[in-house]
Design an enzyme around this catalytic site. Structure first.
Site, PDB file in Angstrom:
ATOM      1  N   GLY A 208       0.826  -1.213   0.000  1.00 24.74           N
ATOM      2  CA  GLY A 208       0.000   0.000   0.000  1.00 24.74           C
ATOM      3  C   GLY A 208       0.848   1.245   0.000  1.00 24.74           C
ATOM      4  O   GLY A 208       2.057   1.180  -0.247  1.00 24.74           O
ATOM      5  N   ASN A 209       0.230   2.369   0.246  1.00 22.10           N
ATOM      6  CA  ASN A 209       0.980   3.621   0.336  1.00 22.10           C
ATOM      7  C   ASN A 209       0.346   4.501   1.414  1.00 22.10           C
ATOM      8  O   ASN A 209      -0.669   4.137   2.008  1.00 22.10           O
ATOM      9  CB  ASN A 209       1.031   4.320  -1.026  1.00 22.10           C
ATOM     10  CG  ASN A 209      -0.346   4.651  -1.539  1.00 22.10           C
ATOM     11  OD1 ASN A 209      -1.056   5.465  -0.957  1.00 22.10           O
ATOM     12  ND2 ASN A 209      -0.756   4.002  -2.623  1.00 22.10           N
TER      13      ASN A 209
END
Ligand code: CTP
Length: 403
Positions: A208-209
């Protein structure tokens, strides 16, 4: 700290005014509640007095030596009327002064925000629409009502926007002035992506980020308040949708891509504020990858995700405006703006909102700053401020480019 007058008129949604009052005082504002006499059929004066710490009166005959009907409006930084009933809008448009709230509206020099709430027929009636147009022409902000469940089992436009949205928009007007909520997106269909995609590795893990989606939520909230018909494609965004915004929740880049390409067919403006993962694991393990097992990976092969923004630019319809975002840090090859200009050219979008994300700025933080670069060579600097005020600046930069 600002001095806010919270006007409350007599509709069932008056109970939500208590929550709005709470949100405004928790933000540090001094709030004076001015209900109409009929508002007190729904919520008692004691509730407003206790939550505001200020006295509550409805008529011009209380506190006569203080000339409250003149002083309250004159000294306010902002007046918010929530809920604003059809009757209150009519009396305000006619310039009447038959209670303390309408008298206050006539003496207020500050921005005034009306948050209407009423039954759909009353909202759509030409009399109400004329009153709204009159108030807007005189410079007042009249928020579009939310669409949804009304007092009875029926639903339609006429619902009071949620207190958290009204509080956020009130703060925006205090920070950026009434132009931040101009009705310049009325009739425009806006599609916005927000958040960050998650690319699964196995049933419990993902790549993810750090995007929180707060800037995208602010863009959606402000666009809806400026009259747009808004669809938000939300990738892993926490929290409720802003009022008046239709939300489609997605997880992966592929899901976001499908939702955006479908939604873009119906949009006048497309904004890609989501952080889309450039790569995803080549394969997703069907069961949890356990340490020590034969399936334990020593590395994760990645494959490229499609560039959704580039695809949207390639597929855009005539007159459609496509806005990209760029989170940049300066490096040996160029500063943040040089990287932004290069990205604008590479992606081919009409406008690119460039954020400086050096030193942990921006992600998950309530404030932001940006520069909006145009394919026509323009550069509009948006001063540091809340994500709502940056959103308002972005829309003000977008509007002149709309056909
Ligand atoms: N974007 C996209 N699809 C991707 C990657 C990015 O649509 N697979 C969009 C983002 O939503 C944003 C813009 O492209 O509007 C720029 O995103 P950014 O991550 O800054 O750009 P990248 O293309 O990843 O460029 P680089 O990694 O070279 O900085």
């Amino acid at each position: 700290m600002s001095s806010i007058v919270l006007g409350v008129s007599g509709g069932v949604a008056a109970y939500k005014a208590a929550l709005l009052l709470r949100a405004l005082t928790e933000s540090g504002h001094d709030v004076r509640v001015v209900p109409t006499p009929s508002a007190l059929h729904f919520v008692g004066a004691a509730t407003f007095e206790a939550l505001s710490g200020n006295p509550v009166t409805t008529d011009v005959w209380a506190d006569v030596p203080e000339v409250a009907h003149v002083r309250i409006g004159q000294t306010a930084d902002l007046v918010v009327v929530a809920p604003a009933t059809a009757d209150l809008l009519a009396r305000a448009a006619a310039g009447r002064a038959d209670d303390l709230l309408t008298a206050t509206l006539l003496t207020a020099h500050c921005p005034v925000v009306f948050a209407p709430a009423m039954h759909t027929e009353m909202w759509l009636h030409p009399a109400t629409q004329d009153n709204v147009a009159t108030l807007r022409r005189r410079g007042a902000i009249v928020l579009p009502p939310a669409v949804g469940r009304l007092t009875g089992p029926d639903s339609g436009p006429g619902r009071l926007p949620e207190p958290a949205d009204i509080a956020a928009l009130a703060q925006l007007v205090l920070d950026a002035g009434p132009a931040a909520l101009a009705q310049d997106l009325a009739g425009r269909r806006v599609l916005i992506s927000a958040g960050g995609t998650r690319e699964p590795l196995d049933p419990v893990r993902y790549l993810g980020n750090r995007s929180s989606g707060l800037q995208g939520l602010a863009l959606a909230r402000v666009a809806a308040a400026r009259g747009a018909d808004v669809v938000l494609v939300a990738a892993n965004v926490d929290g409720p949708a802003p009022f008046g915004v239709r939300v489609e929740r997605v997880g992966t880049a592929e899901e976001l891509r499908t939702a955006m390409r479908t939604g873009a067919r119906e949009a006048d403006v497309v904004v890609m504020s989501a952080a889309v993962a450039d790569f995803r694991p080549e394969s997703v393990a069907p069961t949890k990858l356990k340490k020590g097992s034969a399936a334990e990976p020593s590395s994760i092969p990645l494959v490229r995700n499609p560039d959704v923004l580039v695809e949207l630019v390639a597929e855009r319809s005539a007159g459609q405006l496509v806005v990209g975002f760029a989170a940049e840090t300066g490096d040996a090859e160029g500063d943040v703006l040089a990287h932004g200009r290069a990205k604008l050219a590479r992606k081919g979008c009409d406008l690119l909102v460039v954020n400086d994300v050096s030193d942990g700025r921006v992600f998950g933080r309530p404030d932001n700053a940006a520069v909006v670069l145009g394919s026509d060579g323009s550069a509009t600097e948006l001063p540091p401020g809340s994500k709502d005020s940056v959103a308002a600046g972005i829309w003000s930069a977008v509007v002149p480019h709309l056909g």
